[in-house]
Design a protein around this motif. Sequence first.
Motif, PDB file in Angstrom:
ATOM      1  N   LEU A  28       0.758  -1.165  -0.166  1.00  0.00           N
ATOM      2  CA  LEU A  28       0.096   0.005  -0.044  1.00  0.00           C
ATOM      3  C   LEU A  28       0.870   1.267   0.165  1.00  0.00           C
ATOM      4  CD1 LEU A  28      -2.871  -1.203   2.599  1.00  0.00           C
ATOM      5  CD2 LEU A  28      -3.159  -0.729  -0.079  1.00  0.00           C
ATOM      6  N   VAL A  29       2.095   1.014   0.633  1.00  0.00           N
ATOM      7  CA  VAL A  29       2.822   2.440   0.622  1.00  0.00           C
ATOM      8  C   VAL A  29       3.384   2.645  -0.933  1.00  0.00           C
ATOM      9  CG1 VAL A  29       5.304   3.206   1.273  1.00  0.00           C
ATOM     10  CG2 VAL A  29       3.814   1.984   3.001  1.00  0.00           C
ATOM     11  N   GLU A  30       3.490   1.534  -1.446  1.00  0.00           N
ATOM     12  CA  GLU A  30       3.969   1.890  -2.864  1.00  0.00           C
ATOM     13  C   GLU A  30       2.903   2.509  -3.607  1.00  0.00           C
ATOM     14  OE1 GLU A  30       6.877   0.835  -4.484  1.00  0.00           O
ATOM     15  OE2 GLU A  30       7.576   0.837  -2.451  1.00  0.00           O
ATOM     16  N   GLN A  31       1.674   2.149  -3.323  1.00  0.00           N
ATOM     17  CA  GLN A  31       0.610   2.480  -4.337  1.00  0.00           C
ATOM     18  C   GLN A  31       0.327   4.076  -4.232  1.00  0.00           C
ATOM     19  OE1 GLN A  31      -3.009   0.230  -3.469  1.00  0.00           O
ATOM     20  NE2 GLN A  31      -1.849  -1.646  -4.000  1.00  0.00           N
ATOM     21  N   VAL A  37      -5.068   2.085   7.973  1.00  0.00           N
ATOM     22  CA  VAL A  37      -5.049   1.034   8.798  1.00  0.00           C
ATOM     23  C   VAL A  37      -5.725   1.164  10.099  1.00  0.00           C
ATOM     24  CG1 VAL A  37      -3.697  -0.687   9.724  1.00  0.00           C
ATOM     25  CG2 VAL A  37      -2.799   0.016   7.589  1.00  0.00           C
ATOM     26  N   VAL A  38      -6.547   0.290  10.496  1.00  0.00           N
ATOM     27  CA  VAL A  38      -7.103   0.345  11.894  1.00  0.00           C
ATOM     28  C   VAL A  38      -6.831  -0.545  12.647  1.00  0.00           C
ATOM     29  CG1 VAL A  38      -9.012   2.352  11.158  1.00  0.00           C
ATOM     30  CG2 VAL A  38      -9.470  -0.045  11.006  1.00  0.00           C
ATOM     31  N   THR A  39      -6.821  -0.321  13.919  1.00  0.00           N
ATOM     32  CA  THR A  39      -6.451  -1.649  14.978  1.00  0.00           C
ATOM     33  C   THR A  39      -7.586  -1.650  16.352  1.00  0.00           C
ATOM     34  OG1 THR A  39      -4.995  -0.065  16.169  1.00  0.00           O
ATOM     35  CG2 THR A  39      -4.036  -1.360  14.244  1.00  0.00           C
ATOM     36  N   PRO A  40      -8.600  -1.895  15.518  1.00  0.00           N
ATOM     37  CA  PRO A  40      -9.955  -1.598  16.932  1.00  0.00           C
ATOM     38  C   PRO A  40      -9.537  -2.898  17.913  1.00  0.00           C
ATOM     39  CG  PRO A  40     -10.889  -1.983  14.560  1.00  0.00           C
ATOM     40  CD  PRO A  40      -9.283  -2.427  14.544  1.00  0.00           C
ATOM     41  N   ASN A  41      -9.685  -2.322  19.112  1.00  0.00           N
ATOM     42  CA  ASN A  41      -9.860  -3.263  20.408  1.00  0.00           C
ATOM     43  C   ASN A  41     -11.161  -3.563  20.768  1.00  0.00           C
ATOM     44  OD1 ASN A  41     -10.494  -0.794  21.592  1.00  0.00           O
ATOM     45  ND2 ASN A  41      -8.413  -0.589  22.365  1.00  0.00           N
ATOM     46  N   PRO A  42     -11.611  -3.914  22.051  1.00  0.00           N
ATOM     47  CA  PRO A  42     -12.929  -4.268  22.271  1.00  0.00           C
ATOM     48  C   PRO A  42     -13.618  -2.686  22.404  1.00  0.00           C
ATOM     49  CG  PRO A  42     -11.663  -5.605  23.498  1.00  0.00           C
ATOM     50  CD  PRO A  42     -10.613  -4.857  22.732  1.00  0.00           C
ATOM     51  N   LYS A 154       5.052  14.640   2.088  1.00  0.00           N
ATOM     52  CA  LYS A 154       4.678  13.453   1.417  1.00  0.00           C
ATOM     53  C   LYS A 154       5.250  12.045   2.205  1.00  0.00           C
ATOM     54  CE  LYS A 154       4.648  15.482  -3.252  1.00  0.00           C
ATOM     55  NZ  LYS A 154       4.046  16.554  -2.615  1.00  0.00           N
ATOM     56  N   PRO A 155       4.875  12.009   3.140  1.00  0.00           N
ATOM     57  CA  PRO A 155       5.502  10.856   3.898  1.00  0.00           C
ATOM     58  C   PRO A 155       5.071   9.388   3.233  1.00  0.00           C
ATOM     59  CG  PRO A 155       3.823  11.632   5.501  1.00  0.00           C
ATOM     60  CD  PRO A 155       3.808  12.450   4.160  1.00  0.00           C
ATOM     61  N   ASP A 156       6.128   8.500   3.705  1.00  0.00           N
ATOM     62  CA  ASP A 156       5.517   7.043   3.324  1.00  0.00           C
ATOM     63  C   ASP A 156       4.463   6.528   4.309  1.00  0.00           C
ATOM     64  OD1 ASP A 156       7.087   6.609   1.062  1.00  0.00           O
ATOM     65  OD2 ASP A 156       8.937   6.359   2.247  1.00  0.00           O
ATOM     66  N   ILE A 182       0.785   5.444   3.474  1.00  0.00           N
ATOM     67  CA  ILE A 182      -0.369   4.694   4.185  1.00  0.00           C
ATOM     68  C   ILE A 182      -0.227   5.468   5.499  1.00  0.00           C
ATOM     69  CG2 ILE A 182       1.633   3.191   5.167  1.00  0.00           C
ATOM     70  CD1 ILE A 182      -0.564   1.063   5.062  1.00  0.00           C
ATOM     71  N   MET A 183      -1.395   5.272   5.965  1.00  0.00           N
ATOM     72  CA  MET A 183      -1.483   6.029   7.593  1.00  0.00           C
ATOM     73  C   MET A 183      -2.169   4.845   8.349  1.00  0.00           C
ATOM     74  SD  MET A 183      -4.027   8.968   6.754  1.00  0.00           S
ATOM     75  CE  MET A 183      -5.366   8.751   5.427  1.00  0.00           C
ATOM     76  N   ALA A 184      -1.872   5.145   9.781  1.00  0.00           N
ATOM     77  CA  ALA A 184      -2.558   4.215  10.590  1.00  0.00           C
ATOM     78  C   ALA A 184      -2.941   4.856  11.879  1.00  0.00           C
ATOM     79  CB  ALA A 184      -1.485   2.899  10.941  1.00  0.00           C
ATOM     80  N   GLY A 185      -4.034   4.233  12.421  1.00  0.00           N
ATOM     81  CA  GLY A 185      -4.530   4.999  13.736  1.00  0.00           C
ATOM     82  C   GLY A 185      -3.798   4.104  14.892  1.00  0.00           C
ATOM     83  N   LEU A 186      -3.171   4.830  15.656  1.00  0.00           N
ATOM     84  CA  LEU A 186      -2.123   4.034  16.605  1.00  0.00           C
ATOM     85  C   LEU A 186      -2.448   4.323  17.890  1.00  0.00           C
ATOM     86  CD1 LEU A 186       0.661   3.666  14.111  1.00  0.00           C
ATOM     87  CD2 LEU A 186      -0.603   1.859  14.758  1.00  0.00           C
ATOM     88  N   GLY A 187      -3.561   4.975  18.406  1.00  0.00           N
ATOM     89  CA  GLY A 187      -3.933   5.055  19.682  1.00  0.00           C
ATOM     90  C   GLY A 187      -2.561   5.779  20.732  1.00  0.00           C
TER      91      GLY A 187
END
Length: 246
Positions: A28-31, A37-42, A154-156, A182-187
């Motif tokens: 996805l970084v390449e694209q 990306v999400v990382t759901p907990n309960p 323009k970060p990767d 790409i980005m990610a929700g990382l709390g």
Amino acid sequence: MSTQRIDVLGVKFDSTSLEKAVQQGLALVEQHNASYVVTPNPEIVLEAEHNKDLQYALGAASLVLPDGIGVIYSAKILGTPLEGRVTGIDFATRMLEELAKRNGSVFLLGAKPGVAEKAGENMKEMFPGLRVVGTHDGYFKEEDPVIEEINAVKPDFLFVCLGFPKQEIFMHENTSRLDVGIMAGLGGCLDVFSGEVERAPDAFQKAGLEWLYRLYKEPSRFRRMAKLPKVLFKSAGRRLKGSKDE
Ligand code: UDP
């Protein structure tokens, strides 16, 4: 490279492993489409039941990683087990390792003023070759100037550590405006990388008891943690209801 998705109380998780998720993340970084990306907990799963914006944001993510043993147990109880747990911090760490090898870049958004800078310094030491191209705290009032700052470099990989549901909604609403790989929700990940908060010892992590260690360190999180058994009971209820209907 797509993986099977498993429904846990309305949130569809990727049944994957850390390494598969990282390979997908790198693709996805390449694209360079600002996929997220999400990382759901309960806690996030329960919030999504009544928060439509969060629900849509989770539904539009490219990768939905099961962060937290509660999600793994719930999937098992529901009779549709997930391949394994992939925590946000493990995903972030492996991504940074791989990006460092490619001389890739990261922008750190979130946490209290000063924390992202400190995390960035530590990351440069931990992952030689990694370029930390920008940082910004997570307590901004206007989004536009922050987005301009990010797009200028323009970060990767963009860390979005604003707590839920803010981080998921921020990524969903701004996908088309952000010029990132790409980005990610990382709390709370920046708090950990900065050294402000320590991660549970290995033995706790391996036993799936990271939450217990966190509770011991921060007893004020008790109310939030009570969501863990709630999600298990709900899953059991759903399973029992399902088997009665069959
Ligand atoms: N945070 C932020 N802006 C906000 C609210 C929270 O940057 O408006 C940050 C907060 O400082 C912390 C992170 O978001 O660094 C959330 O951490 P928490 O430990 O609550 O998240 P978890 O990992 O449990 O989801």
